[in-house]
Design a protein around this motif. Structure first.
Motif, PDB file in Angstrom:
ATOM      1  N   THR A   5      31.355  34.303  36.355  1.00  0.00           N
ATOM      2  CA  THR A   5      30.626  34.562  37.595  1.00  0.00           C
ATOM      3  C   THR A   5      31.061  33.601  38.693  1.00  0.00           C
ATOM      4  O   THR A   5      31.284  34.005  39.844  1.00  0.00           O
ATOM      5  N   ILE A  48      30.056  42.043  40.142  1.00  0.00           N
ATOM      6  CA  ILE A  48      30.363  41.141  39.036  1.00  0.00           C
ATOM      7  C   ILE A  48      29.860  41.661  37.695  1.00  0.00           C
ATOM      8  O   ILE A  48      30.302  41.195  36.630  1.00  0.00           O
ATOM      9  N   ALA A  60      26.354  30.275  41.168  1.00  0.00           N
ATOM     10  CA  ALA A  60      27.493  31.107  41.562  1.00  0.00           C
ATOM     11  C   ALA A  60      27.073  32.143  42.600  1.00  0.00           C
ATOM     12  O   ALA A  60      27.843  32.463  43.521  1.00  0.00           O
ATOM     13  N   TYR A  61      25.885  32.677  42.467  1.00  0.00           N
ATOM     14  CA  TYR A  61      25.391  33.649  43.457  1.00  0.00           C
ATOM     15  C   TYR A  61      25.212  32.973  44.815  1.00  0.00           C
ATOM     16  O   TYR A  61      25.512  33.556  45.853  1.00  0.00           O
ATOM     17  N   GLN A  63      30.883  40.493  33.807  1.00  0.00           N
ATOM     18  CA  GLN A  63      29.916  39.781  32.972  1.00  0.00           C
ATOM     19  C   GLN A  63      29.748  40.458  31.622  1.00  0.00           C
ATOM     20  O   GLN A  63      29.598  39.783  30.593  1.00  0.00           O
ATOM     21  N   LEU A  88      29.718  33.311  30.579  1.00  0.00           N
ATOM     22  CA  LEU A  88      29.071  34.075  31.644  1.00  0.00           C
ATOM     23  C   LEU A  88      29.074  33.286  32.950  1.00  0.00           C
ATOM     24  O   LEU A  88      29.390  33.822  34.018  1.00  0.00           O
ATOM     25  N   PHE A 118      25.213  29.239  36.466  1.00  0.00           N
ATOM     26  CA  PHE A 118      25.325  30.696  36.604  1.00  0.00           C
ATOM     27  C   PHE A 118      24.657  31.171  37.893  1.00  0.00           C
ATOM     28  O   PHE A 118      25.246  31.920  38.690  1.00  0.00           O
ATOM     29  N   ALA A 174      26.129  41.045  42.847  1.00  0.00           N
ATOM     30  CA  ALA A 174      25.628  41.372  41.507  1.00  0.00           C
ATOM     31  C   ALA A 174      26.233  42.676  40.997  1.00  0.00           C
ATOM     32  O   ALA A 174      26.611  42.782  39.826  1.00  0.00           O
ATOM     33  N   MET A 196      37.448  40.769  36.460  1.00  0.00           N
ATOM     34  CA  MET A 196      37.203  39.878  37.599  1.00  0.00           C
ATOM     35  C   MET A 196      38.034  40.304  38.812  1.00  0.00           C
ATOM     36  O   MET A 196      37.551  40.284  39.936  1.00  0.00           O
TER      37      MET A 196
END
Length: 437
Positions: free
Chosen positions: A419, A285, A266-267, A289, A415, A263, A282, A305
């Motif tokens: 993401t 998304i 992904a950032y 989420q 989640l 998770f 953030a 998405m």
């Protein structure tokens, strides 16, 4: 707006499973997750009471076979379901790869993310188990309860290589030798791509129908999940007492931590690959989420998405291509979390895992992800993790009990998948634009 050609590519490369060409949509399956979790709590409670007051032998003599029968009903679908989903998944991937440069870039990015996640799990999960060992008394109680769950022989590197090609595919299926089965059906699917379309479609429809039939059977079995889990939970509670709760909480915490790593990764993918800031990603998304947590479905999160990619400035022709394909064939957390579960069960039964054995489990986790079903994780839990565990010589019987608490790890699965899907779509959108300059 996306061009008509792009939409055609989406329909062909990232629609539903490849069997959709024959109009064979996967059946809708529901698992009574809340009732199953309640049944686990009730079973553990009854087990505690029986352990304290005694005289529970008669109850356990009845419930023991009930739990065993339910477990076997889950196990019997593993081989045909894995074969069907793997063949269909590879056919779909090959079809998608022929859709152009963007498809090739997308698939390459998918493969890199999946491999990195599985490799992270292969290193991190043993380290976590070393730092936070499995509660000993509860593990011993579970091993006593599932006395028939003997670990398979742990293969050496030579054994793994020697088993890659089965002498008899029917015998391999009878012995649930998953590594040669996975290799055989992967090669078989690649061979299908060389056939004429008419022949290929006939066989694809057969495997799609086989997979759907197995899913229907799994649906019937999972309707009885509260009964099976209650029986298994009662036996566990009677033999381990309150330690069983600690064991399940320990399992959930470690597996969720592996999913959490994907998770957060992904950032990083969004920052490095798409050149967007963490706050911007953030904010974009967050609605997707929220949908993911409320539905536990990547498919249901698809509109949110798409909206997130619009907010990030991703080209519509990129996001409208990548995201449907991601929902169809990309499960960012699956190899990592599935491998983590297998490694955890190995620790429960003191199965030694050498690097070659973990590597074999990693390879199977990657291949079986290609045929993942777009359903909540609790539904495909045994079918997804069973092949990995069997390849590594790890018992699969505990999976029937762990499925009762899968609702918590499944939240992290969805989640993390959602993401990462958006992060990959943003990355492919930017990379494809750079390639065109």
């Amino acid at each position: 707006m996306a061009t008509g050609r792009a939409n055609d590519e989406i329909d062909e490369a990232a629609g539903s499973r490849p069997a959709s060409a024959g109009g064979l949509a996967p059946p809708e399956i529901r698992m009574p997750a809340a009732w199953t979790l309640a049944a686990l709590v009730a079973g553990l409670t009854l087990g505690f009471v029986l352990a304290e007051r005694g005289g529970g032998d008669a109850v356990l003599a009845v419930l023991g076979p009930v739990g065993t029968l339910w477990l076997r009903a889950l196990q019997v679908t593993i081989v045909p379901l894995v074969a069907a989903l793997l063949v269909n998944g590879i056919l779909q991937m090959v079809k998608a790869a022929g859709a152009g440069r963007m498809a090739a870039l997308t698939l390459a990015t998918f493969a890199l993310v999946l491999l990195a996640g599985a490799a992270l799990s292969a290193v991190a999960m043993p380290a976590l188990l070393s730092a936070f060992p499995v509660p000993g008394e509860a593990a011993q109680a579970l091993a006593r309860q599932m006395a028939g769950a003997e670990p398979g022989p742990v293969p050496s590197l030579g054994d793994l290589i020697g088993r890659l090609v089965p002498v008899n595919i029917v015998a391999a299926a009878a012995e649930t030798a998953m590594l040669p089965l996975v290799v055989f059906f992967a090669v078989f699917a690649m061979a299908l791509t060389r056939l004429a379309a008419v022949q290929r479609d006939i066989i694809a429809e057969f495997f799609a129908a086989l997979g759907n039939a197995m899913l229907v059977m799994i649906g019937w079995v999972l309707r009885l999940a509260p009964v099976g889990v209650f029986a298994l939970g009662t036996a566990l509670g009677a033999t381990s007492g309150a330690d069983a709760i600690g064991l399940l909480a320990h399992y959930v915490a470690l597996v969720v931590s592996v999913g959490a790593a994907i998770f957060f990764a992904a950032y990083a993918v969004a920052v490095v690959g798409a050149r967007v800031s963490v706050p911007a990603f953030a904010r974009a998304i967050l609605p997707a989420q929220a949908v993911a947590l409320s539905t536990q479905s990547s498919l249901a999160s698809l509109p949110a998405m798409l909206s997130a990619t619009r907010q990030l400035g991703v080209r519509e022709e990129a996001s409208d291509f990548v995201l449907p394909m991601a929902v169809a064939i990309f499960r960012a957390t699956s190899p990592a979390m599935n491998l983590a579960v297998a490694i955890y069960v190995a620790a429960l039964f003191d199965v030694p895992l050498s690097p070659p054995v973990i590597a074999a489990g990693l390879a199977v986790s990657m291949l079986t992800t290609l045929g993942s079903v777009s359903l909540p994780g609790a539904i495909s839990f045994v079918a997804s993790i069973g092949p990995i565990a069997l390849t590594m010589g790890v018992p699969i019987e505990p999976l029937a009990l762990l499925v009762a608490v899968e609702v918590v790890p499944d939240l992290m699965r969805t989640l993390g998948n959602v993401t990462m899907d958006v992060a990959v779509a943003a990355t492919v959108g930017r990379r494809s634009r750079v390639a065109e300059l």
